[in-house]
Design a protein around this motif. Sequence first.
Motif, PDB file in Angstrom:
ATOM      1  N   TYR A  40      -3.325  12.493  -2.928  1.00  0.00           N
ATOM      2  CA  TYR A  40      -3.536  11.162  -2.360  1.00  0.00           C
ATOM      3  C   TYR A  40      -4.764  10.506  -2.986  1.00  0.00           C
ATOM      4  O   TYR A  40      -5.727  11.183  -3.350  1.00  0.00           O
ATOM      5  CB  TYR A  40      -3.676  11.268  -0.836  1.00  0.00           C
ATOM      6  CG  TYR A  40      -2.560  12.092  -0.242  1.00  0.00           C
ATOM      7  CD1 TYR A  40      -1.292  11.541  -0.038  1.00  0.00           C
ATOM      8  CD2 TYR A  40      -2.733  13.439   0.065  1.00  0.00           C
ATOM      9  CE1 TYR A  40      -0.244  12.309   0.476  1.00  0.00           C
ATOM     10  CE2 TYR A  40      -1.695  14.212   0.577  1.00  0.00           C
ATOM     11  CZ  TYR A  40      -0.463  13.644   0.778  1.00  0.00           C
ATOM     12  OH  TYR A  40       0.567  14.410   1.261  1.00  0.00           O
ATOM     13  N   SER A  41      -4.720   9.203  -3.110  1.00  0.00           N
ATOM     14  CA  SER A  41      -5.771   8.493  -3.831  1.00  0.00           C
ATOM     15  C   SER A  41      -7.077   8.412  -3.055  1.00  0.00           C
ATOM     16  O   SER A  41      -8.150   8.321  -3.655  1.00  0.00           O
ATOM     17  CB  SER A  41      -5.297   7.085  -4.207  1.00  0.00           C
ATOM     18  OG  SER A  41      -4.946   6.350  -3.049  1.00  0.00           O
ATOM     19  N   SER A  42      -6.995   8.440  -1.731  1.00  0.00           N
ATOM     20  CA  SER A  42      -8.187   8.392  -0.886  1.00  0.00           C
ATOM     21  C   SER A  42      -7.787   8.805   0.525  1.00  0.00           C
ATOM     22  O   SER A  42      -6.591   8.760   0.880  1.00  0.00           O
ATOM     23  CB  SER A  42      -8.789   6.983  -0.856  1.00  0.00           C
ATOM     24  OG  SER A  42      -7.935   6.100  -0.138  1.00  0.00           O
ATOM     25  N   ALA A  79      -5.971   5.850   2.142  1.00  0.00           N
ATOM     26  CA  ALA A  79      -4.603   5.644   1.659  1.00  0.00           C
ATOM     27  C   ALA A  79      -3.669   6.702   2.232  1.00  0.00           C
ATOM     28  O   ALA A  79      -2.515   6.412   2.561  1.00  0.00           O
ATOM     29  CB  ALA A  79      -4.579   5.679   0.132  1.00  0.00           C
ATOM     30  N   ARG A  80      -4.173   7.927   2.347  1.00  0.00           N
ATOM     31  CA  ARG A  80      -3.364   8.985   2.941  1.00  0.00           C
ATOM     32  C   ARG A  80      -3.048   8.666   4.395  1.00  0.00           C
ATOM     33  O   ARG A  80      -1.910   8.812   4.842  1.00  0.00           O
ATOM     34  CB  ARG A  80      -4.098  10.321   2.850  1.00  0.00           C
ATOM     35  CG  ARG A  80      -3.340  11.450   3.527  1.00  0.00           C
ATOM     36  CD  ARG A  80      -4.046  12.784   3.453  1.00  0.00           C
ATOM     37  NE  ARG A  80      -3.161  13.813   3.984  1.00  0.00           N
ATOM     38  CZ  ARG A  80      -3.315  15.105   3.781  1.00  0.00           C
ATOM     39  NH1 ARG A  80      -4.333  15.544   3.078  1.00  0.00           N
ATOM     40  NH2 ARG A  80      -2.462  15.970   4.295  1.00  0.00           N
ATOM     41  N   LYS A  85       2.340   1.713  -3.523  1.00  0.00           N
ATOM     42  CA  LYS A  85       1.300   2.123  -4.471  1.00  0.00           C
ATOM     43  C   LYS A  85       0.935   3.593  -4.272  1.00  0.00           C
ATOM     44  O   LYS A  85       0.715   4.330  -5.248  1.00  0.00           O
ATOM     45  CB  LYS A  85       0.058   1.233  -4.314  1.00  0.00           C
ATOM     46  CG  LYS A  85       0.236  -0.183  -4.847  1.00  0.00           C
ATOM     47  CD  LYS A  85      -1.023  -1.011  -4.654  1.00  0.00           C
ATOM     48  CE  LYS A  85      -2.121  -0.582  -5.596  1.00  0.00           C
ATOM     49  NZ  LYS A  85      -1.798  -0.895  -7.004  1.00  0.00           N
ATOM     50  N   GLU A  86       0.863   4.044  -3.033  1.00  0.00           N
ATOM     51  CA  GLU A  86       0.515   5.442  -2.788  1.00  0.00           C
ATOM     52  C   GLU A  86       1.659   6.382  -3.170  1.00  0.00           C
ATOM     53  O   GLU A  86       1.415   7.492  -3.654  1.00  0.00           O
ATOM     54  CB  GLU A  86       0.105   5.650  -1.332  1.00  0.00           C
ATOM     55  CG  GLU A  86      -0.607   6.961  -1.056  1.00  0.00           C
ATOM     56  CD  GLU A  86      -1.946   7.099  -1.793  1.00  0.00           C
ATOM     57  OE1 GLU A  86      -2.494   8.227  -1.780  1.00  0.00           O
ATOM     58  OE2 GLU A  86      -2.445   6.111  -2.390  1.00  0.00           O
ATOM     59  N   PRO A  92       0.812  -1.231   0.000  1.00  0.00           N
ATOM     60  CA  PRO A  92       0.000   0.000   0.000  1.00  0.00           C
ATOM     61  C   PRO A  92       0.840   1.274   0.000  1.00  0.00           C
ATOM     62  O   PRO A  92       0.479   2.247  -0.668  1.00  0.00           O
ATOM     63  CB  PRO A  92      -0.830  -0.129   1.285  1.00  0.00           C
ATOM     64  CG  PRO A  92      -0.902  -1.590   1.554  1.00  0.00           C
ATOM     65  CD  PRO A  92       0.404  -2.148   1.096  1.00  0.00           C
ATOM     66  N   LEU A 107      -0.348   6.021   4.540  1.00  0.00           N
ATOM     67  CA  LEU A 107       0.968   6.520   4.143  1.00  0.00           C
ATOM     68  C   LEU A 107       1.566   7.381   5.252  1.00  0.00           C
ATOM     69  O   LEU A 107       2.751   7.211   5.612  1.00  0.00           O
ATOM     70  CB  LEU A 107       0.844   7.339   2.857  1.00  0.00           C
ATOM     71  CG  LEU A 107       2.150   7.935   2.322  1.00  0.00           C
ATOM     72  CD1 LEU A 107       3.092   6.840   1.851  1.00  0.00           C
ATOM     73  CD2 LEU A 107       1.864   8.913   1.177  1.00  0.00           C
ATOM     74  N   VAL A 128      -8.103  14.811   1.152  1.00  0.00           N
ATOM     75  CA  VAL A 128      -6.888  14.427   0.424  1.00  0.00           C
ATOM     76  C   VAL A 128      -6.071  15.659   0.044  1.00  0.00           C
ATOM     77  O   VAL A 128      -5.141  15.562  -0.753  1.00  0.00           O
ATOM     78  CB  VAL A 128      -7.232  13.604  -0.835  1.00  0.00           C
ATOM     79  CG1 VAL A 128      -7.806  12.249  -0.439  1.00  0.00           C
ATOM     80  CG2 VAL A 128      -8.195  14.353  -1.750  1.00  0.00           C
ATOM     81  N   ARG A 179       1.394   7.123  -6.769  1.00  0.00           N
ATOM     82  CA  ARG A 179       0.386   8.163  -7.002  1.00  0.00           C
ATOM     83  C   ARG A 179       0.958   9.550  -6.687  1.00  0.00           C
ATOM     84  O   ARG A 179       0.849  10.479  -7.494  1.00  0.00           O
ATOM     85  CB  ARG A 179      -0.825   7.867  -6.119  1.00  0.00           C
ATOM     86  CG  ARG A 179      -1.738   9.045  -5.819  1.00  0.00           C
ATOM     87  CD  ARG A 179      -2.823   9.208  -6.812  1.00  0.00           C
ATOM     88  NE  ARG A 179      -3.651  10.373  -6.480  1.00  0.00           N
ATOM     89  CZ  ARG A 179      -4.863  10.569  -6.945  1.00  0.00           C
ATOM     90  NH1 ARG A 179      -5.397   9.697  -7.771  1.00  0.00           N
ATOM     91  NH2 ARG A 179      -5.558  11.639  -6.625  1.00  0.00           N
TER      92      ARG A 179
END
Length: 327
Positions: A250-252, A255-256, A49-50, A46, A259, A244, A53
Motif C-alpha cells: 500500500y502506498s500509505s 490510502a490503505r 489509484k491504490e 483514490p 481502500l 502498510v 499500486r
Amino acid sequence: MAFDEDCAQLATILRDYRGTPADPATAGAAHVRRWAEQLPEDKRRPVVKELIRVFSKTYFSQTAATAFFRGVITDSKLTAGNHAEFWRGVRILNGDRVDADPNGLLAIFERVLREECGLSIADTGRRKAHRYIYIADAVYSGARLRADLAAFARGLTAPSAKVTVIAFATHQLAISAIEQMLDCIAKSYRKTIEVDYITKLTFEDRKSGGRDADVLRPKAVSPLAEAYFASMRAAPLLRTGRGVGNLRLYSSPQARDLLEGALLDAGIEALRRSRAKPQHLRPLGASLFDGAGFGAMLVTYRAIAPHCPLALWASDGWYPLLPRPTH
C-alpha cells in the motif's frame, strides 16, 4: 480526464485476465470506470489509484507466470546445475490435472519445462522420486492443499517424503495450518512429510501478525459495517497500528485505510444486492469465520479467488471488475 487515465492504467495491468486480452468484459478504461462508478464519488479515483499500486505487485499475468516458472525450473540452487536430471527425478503430485487449456497453469509449467529441459510432465517421476512437487497458483486458506497432502500421505508407502509447493503466493495462516496437519499425519500414519515452499510473495494474515498484516483488514469501520457486524456472533478482527504491511503493498497508511473501508462497504452492498448468499461469503472474501472476510489481494490471469474482496468479483446485482469463471 485524469480519472480516465487512471482507469486505463489499471485496465492495462489486468489486460490478460482470464487469458483473453480482447475480452470485452475486461478490456479498457470504460470497464474500470463502470465498476468504479458503483463506489461513492469521492472514493472512486483514490480506490482505482491504490489498486494500480497493489495489483502492480500482486497481479500475475501469463507473462509473469511464465517468468516465475522459468526461474524455478532453471534455479541451480534447486537443481544443483543439472536441470533436466533434477526434474526427471521428481514426481508432480497434481500433474494429472493438465487439461486442454493452453493457458492453464500446468500447461504453462509444462511448456517451460519442455523449452528448458526437453521434458513433459509425463516424463517426470518415472523412477523413484527424490522429491514430490505440488504446483498451485496460490495457497489461500490451504484447504485444497491439505486435502491433497492427506490423500498423498495415505497412499505413501515410504516412511518419509519431501514435498515442495511451487506457488506464486502463500498465506502464513495456511502454512501454519499445514504444519499442524503434518504433525497429525506423523502421529496417525507414522510417516514424516516435509513441506517447503517456492513462492514469490508470502502474505502475513495471522491474527498474531495483525500489525503487519498484508491482507485487507480494516483498522476501523463505517456505520454501515458496524450494522453488518452487529448480527455476527463474534466481533470482527480489526487491524492494529498504522502500517502498510510486511510486503508494503500500500502506498500509505491513509490510502490503505481508504481502500479497506471502501471495499468493505462495497462488499456489504454487493451482498445486499445478491439473491444468493452463500453461508461463508464475507464482504472482503470467503471465510469460515465471522468478520470482514479473508481480504486476499493476489489475483492471477486465470481467475480471482473467492477469498478476494467481493466488490472486485461479485456479479449478481453488481458489476465486477474481475468476473469469476462460471465453470
